[in-house]
Design a protein around this motif. Structure first.
Motif, PDB file in Angstrom:
ATOM      1  N   THR A 184       2.320  -6.479  -6.058  1.00 42.35           N
ATOM      2  CA  THR A 184       2.287  -7.472  -7.187  1.00 42.35           C
ATOM      3  C   THR A 184       2.302  -6.782  -8.529  1.00 42.35           C
ATOM      4  O   THR A 184       3.316  -6.982  -9.490  1.00 42.35           O
ATOM      5  CB  THR A 184       1.040  -8.442  -7.037  1.00 42.35           C
ATOM      6  OG1 THR A 184       1.239  -9.302  -5.901  1.00 42.35           O
ATOM      7  CG2 THR A 184       1.386  -9.277  -8.300  1.00 42.35           C
ATOM      8  N   SER A 205       3.310  -3.546  -9.298  1.00 44.03           N
ATOM      9  CA  SER A 205       4.511  -2.927  -9.318  1.00 44.03           C
ATOM     10  C   SER A 205       5.630  -3.723  -9.551  1.00 44.03           C
ATOM     11  O   SER A 205       6.562  -3.364 -10.645  1.00 44.03           O
ATOM     12  CB  SER A 205       4.811  -2.038  -8.084  1.00 44.03           C
ATOM     13  OG  SER A 205       3.692  -1.084  -7.915  1.00 44.03           O
ATOM     14  N   VAL A 206       5.814  -4.757  -8.931  1.00 46.23           N
ATOM     15  CA  VAL A 206       6.985  -5.904  -9.256  1.00 46.23           C
ATOM     16  C   VAL A 206       6.755  -6.504 -10.521  1.00 46.23           C
ATOM     17  O   VAL A 206       7.962  -6.459 -11.219  1.00 46.23           O
ATOM     18  CB  VAL A 206       6.975  -6.838  -7.941  1.00 46.23           C
ATOM     19  CG1 VAL A 206       7.890  -7.971  -8.415  1.00 46.23           C
ATOM     20  CG2 VAL A 206       7.267  -6.033  -6.540  1.00 46.23           C
ATOM     21  N   ARG A 222       7.926  -4.187 -13.344  1.00 47.95           N
ATOM     22  CA  ARG A 222       9.628  -3.816 -13.431  1.00 47.95           C
ATOM     23  C   ARG A 222      10.050  -5.230 -14.292  1.00 47.95           C
ATOM     24  O   ARG A 222      10.915  -5.160 -14.840  1.00 47.95           O
ATOM     25  CB  ARG A 222      10.145  -3.784 -12.149  1.00 47.95           C
ATOM     26  CG  ARG A 222       9.915  -2.253 -11.472  1.00 47.95           C
ATOM     27  CD  ARG A 222      10.712  -1.280 -12.121  1.00 47.95           C
ATOM     28  NE  ARG A 222      12.169  -1.133 -12.022  1.00 47.95           N
ATOM     29  CZ  ARG A 222      12.764  -0.626 -10.850  1.00 47.95           C
ATOM     30  NH1 ARG A 222      11.861   0.194 -10.222  1.00 47.95           N
ATOM     31  NH2 ARG A 222      14.125  -0.932 -10.585  1.00 47.95           N
ATOM     32  N   LEU A 223       9.745  -6.296 -13.743  1.00 46.48           N
ATOM     33  CA  LEU A 223      10.139  -7.624 -14.023  1.00 46.48           C
ATOM     34  C   LEU A 223      10.223  -7.965 -15.808  1.00 46.48           C
ATOM     35  O   LEU A 223      10.918  -8.375 -16.436  1.00 46.48           O
ATOM     36  CB  LEU A 223       9.817  -8.755 -13.404  1.00 46.48           C
ATOM     37  CG  LEU A 223      10.241 -10.101 -13.752  1.00 46.48           C
ATOM     38  CD1 LEU A 223      11.535 -10.269 -12.931  1.00 46.48           C
ATOM     39  CD2 LEU A 223       9.399 -11.106 -13.245  1.00 46.48           C
ATOM     40  N   ASN A 243       5.637   0.955 -16.114  1.00 44.91           N
ATOM     41  CA  ASN A 243       6.668   0.216 -15.418  1.00 44.91           C
ATOM     42  C   ASN A 243       6.870   0.888 -14.011  1.00 44.91           C
ATOM     43  O   ASN A 243       7.117   2.130 -14.257  1.00 44.91           O
ATOM     44  CB  ASN A 243       7.883   0.291 -16.362  1.00 44.91           C
ATOM     45  CG  ASN A 243       9.057  -0.266 -15.877  1.00 44.91           C
ATOM     46  OD1 ASN A 243       9.010  -0.953 -14.999  1.00 44.91           O
ATOM     47  ND2 ASN A 243      10.146  -0.085 -16.321  1.00 44.91           N
ATOM     48  N   GLY A 244       7.002  -0.169 -13.059  1.00 50.94           N
ATOM     49  CA  GLY A 244       7.267   0.668 -11.597  1.00 50.94           C
ATOM     50  C   GLY A 244       6.207   1.303 -11.135  1.00 50.94           C
ATOM     51  O   GLY A 244       6.297   2.044 -10.108  1.00 50.94           O
ATOM     52  N   GLU A 275       1.941 -15.674 -11.669  1.00 50.52           N
ATOM     53  CA  GLU A 275       3.422 -15.694 -12.583  1.00 50.52           C
ATOM     54  C   GLU A 275       4.530 -15.399 -11.853  1.00 50.52           C
ATOM     55  O   GLU A 275       5.407 -15.766 -12.110  1.00 50.52           O
ATOM     56  CB  GLU A 275       3.048 -14.518 -13.691  1.00 50.52           C
ATOM     57  CG  GLU A 275       2.275 -15.176 -15.037  1.00 50.52           C
ATOM     58  CD  GLU A 275       2.811 -16.321 -15.600  1.00 50.52           C
ATOM     59  OE1 GLU A 275       4.149 -16.224 -15.998  1.00 50.52           O
ATOM     60  OE2 GLU A 275       2.157 -17.138 -16.326  1.00 50.52           O
ATOM     61  N   LEU A 276       4.459 -14.486 -11.062  1.00 51.04           N
ATOM     62  CA  LEU A 276       5.638 -14.290 -10.110  1.00 51.04           C
ATOM     63  C   LEU A 276       6.029 -15.258  -9.355  1.00 51.04           C
ATOM     64  O   LEU A 276       7.374 -15.542  -9.288  1.00 51.04           O
ATOM     65  CB  LEU A 276       5.424 -13.007  -9.397  1.00 51.04           C
ATOM     66  CG  LEU A 276       5.167 -11.588 -10.007  1.00 51.04           C
ATOM     67  CD1 LEU A 276       5.189 -10.342  -8.860  1.00 51.04           C
ATOM     68  CD2 LEU A 276       6.275 -11.258 -10.814  1.00 51.04           C
ATOM     69  N   ARG A 332       7.618 -18.155 -11.423  1.00 47.55           N
ATOM     70  CA  ARG A 332       9.036 -17.812 -11.713  1.00 47.55           C
ATOM     71  C   ARG A 332      10.053 -17.829 -10.750  1.00 47.55           C
ATOM     72  O   ARG A 332      10.961 -18.378 -11.188  1.00 47.55           O
ATOM     73  CB  ARG A 332       8.824 -16.226 -11.974  1.00 47.55           C
ATOM     74  CG  ARG A 332       9.754 -16.014 -13.242  1.00 47.55           C
ATOM     75  CD  ARG A 332       9.282 -14.496 -13.856  1.00 47.55           C
ATOM     76  NE  ARG A 332       8.870 -15.171 -15.276  1.00 47.55           N
ATOM     77  CZ  ARG A 332       9.362 -14.791 -16.328  1.00 47.55           C
ATOM     78  NH1 ARG A 332      10.594 -13.830 -16.173  1.00 47.55           N
ATOM     79  NH2 ARG A 332       8.867 -14.961 -17.587  1.00 47.55           N
TER      80      ARG A 332
END
Lengths: 193, 193, 193, 193
Positions: free
Chosen positions: D88, D90-91, D94-95, D157-158, D185-186, D189
């Motif tokens: 979560t 990591s993703v 990036r997002l 990031n990442g 949040e992910l 979205r």
């Protein structure tokens, strides 16, 4: 016991699901409606005949008992029937209900289903309409069987899956593989939108 | 103990959530604000009256205590109230807040809610606005109850769920079934977009 | 034992997957086809030579044994080969099959792969076509290796992943990192649609 | 030990992540690079000074040690810094990297962050560019701090998250709440697309 493992995997929410095992040509043992499948004891299992009627006790068999005995009557080699309600099974049943079936192809794990030898075949799982009146479900299953198409498992819309095997290991392998394959199909659909 | 199992299922992140149990007509026992629900001891539970005031001790009751006692006052048969914050509950509350409610229909597991006998009925879970001022929430719940619509559980926007039962088994069955049903609705929505 | 841990992580559904370990220059020990990888005993493991033929016993080696010995023949330092079928691996293989490979870039965890020193490099995992005839897979892998491109792992379409290491710790680190990275890629793709 | 629990929650894949604890004004203890965080022993932890240099031993401190000591130098009350790499985290990194930050608002669980008293405030988590050269990251963090904006945690990031607390309980509560909030949040979205 297998039911404890299935419960701990989240496949039997809120006392749903039921499991049965053939005892002999005329009888099967089945879990009693409404008990917590993670905590089954001897008293939570009852004996029924092949018409789904209680034998030697006065407990009410689960309304879905007829769906178990239908399978035992049709195939003498089947000794275990499993019915679960995972989130993946429930969601897949709703998504594929308009098509009336899930068509699985291209997954290596299809080979976990008895008789499947390659990922290239198509494995078809019908989705039947849900109803609180079991004889209507029995009729839907019977019609599919009478059509001569193979049947390894079926979904009931908004409800869950039925699958079976010649022994507990095969029935569990079928259930585990179908849960996996339905999950993969849902994931792939989310990604290919 | 139930609270340990709910904590290990990830429903009580970061010391949130609280649980209560009716003691008699005038009192309930409730978990104390800010304690780790996975590690509750005797000292983490306090006695309150039906207005949510501490009885026989000086600890501060959780601000949300009034929401528990409101349920006990309204329904004498209710003996357990559970409030959790799972990710599914939080996300569903945000998604359905503009509609003011979640409408569940077509899921067999709706029958896990006391009084529901078929997947065909509509099960409605209201979503109330979040606020740090509890009396405003009490008013929202009271208005729904006074409208005569059934209430089996409610969501608070961005926050979590409240549900209850006549005993711990029923309250947990309600919580488990609602978590499952909300998860199914979210999955189906992702897939039907 | 490692295989039990991999099974409990859900990477070996329905008796799929297999694991091997180099014994010496000429031999490897490999799990036997169709056994439950969560419950491996001494009898579930067999000795094979570097052409994938059984040595000193009559059990049938898994059809996929040749894919293990191909790696041992190519790289003398490799002592462990792992093949698993997680849902993430299966779904990623289907999604990226049309492109023939997964290109990973910008993830810190790429550094868990031996020889990768920065998130800025591109880590390429080929996706080979699935077939029930292993020699065709051996040829696909050999062609990739002969092209001189690096190979840390590969996916087989609709099937799973192969990865390896100089010892069990490295092989498991590779497997764990690739599972994580493929999962991140799938998540990111769902979110960026 | 906390690190074992964080590892078992899947937040430290493939030996990534590191944890530290302040010893006194001038020293902190920190986990050593590349060790399995699920199996830490006494030898996997080393003493460093507030510039991130090893004290009393010759092991190489993790490259990321400077990011820990930067926090201890800035805030004398902070005694624990946690760095993890969940899927979560990591993703989400990036997002949200193009926006340079994640803005969280409307979630009750924001109150789990020290100093947050209502779901109505905005909680901002910056996303810094990843680099293998730590001093560049130190500079990015310093610039944010010098701008006077609050900083409760940051993403790289990442890569993963850094968060901290006045004691282990607070640091873990921050980490658990942020993981939960980023996951919400992910999900939201994905559903609102």
């Amino acid at each position: 016991m297998a039911s404890r493992e299935l419960a701990s995997a989240g496949w039997t929410p809120a006392t749903s699901s039921n499991f049965s095992m053939r005892v002999d040509d005329q009888h099967a043992a089945i879990t009693i409606s409404g008990r917590d499948k993670g905590r089954l004891a001897h008293d939570d299992i009852m004996l029924v005949d092949m018409q789904g009627k209680a034998v030697g006790n006065t407990a009410r068999p689960s309304a879905e008992t007829e769906l178990h005995t239908q399978i035992y009557r049709r195939w003498p080699a089947i000794t275990v029937v499993l019915h679960t309600h995972s989130r993946t099974q429930s969601v897949a049943s709703r998504l594929f209900a308009p098509a009336g079936m899930v068509r699985l192809q291209g997954w290596e794990l299809q080979k976990a289903i008895a008789g499947q030898t390659t990922h290239d075949s198509e494995l078809v799982i019908p989705v039947f309409s849900n109803t609180q009146h079991m004889p209507e479900l029995v009729v839907q299953v019977e019609a599919w069987l009478d059509s001569g198409r193979p049947l390894d498992a079926y979904l009931i819309n908004g409800h869950g899956i039925y699958t079976w095997g010649r022994d507990m290991a095969e029935a569990r392998r079928h259930l585990e593989a179908l849960e996996f394959l339905l999950g993969c199909e849902l994931d792939l659909r989310r990604l290919s939108a």
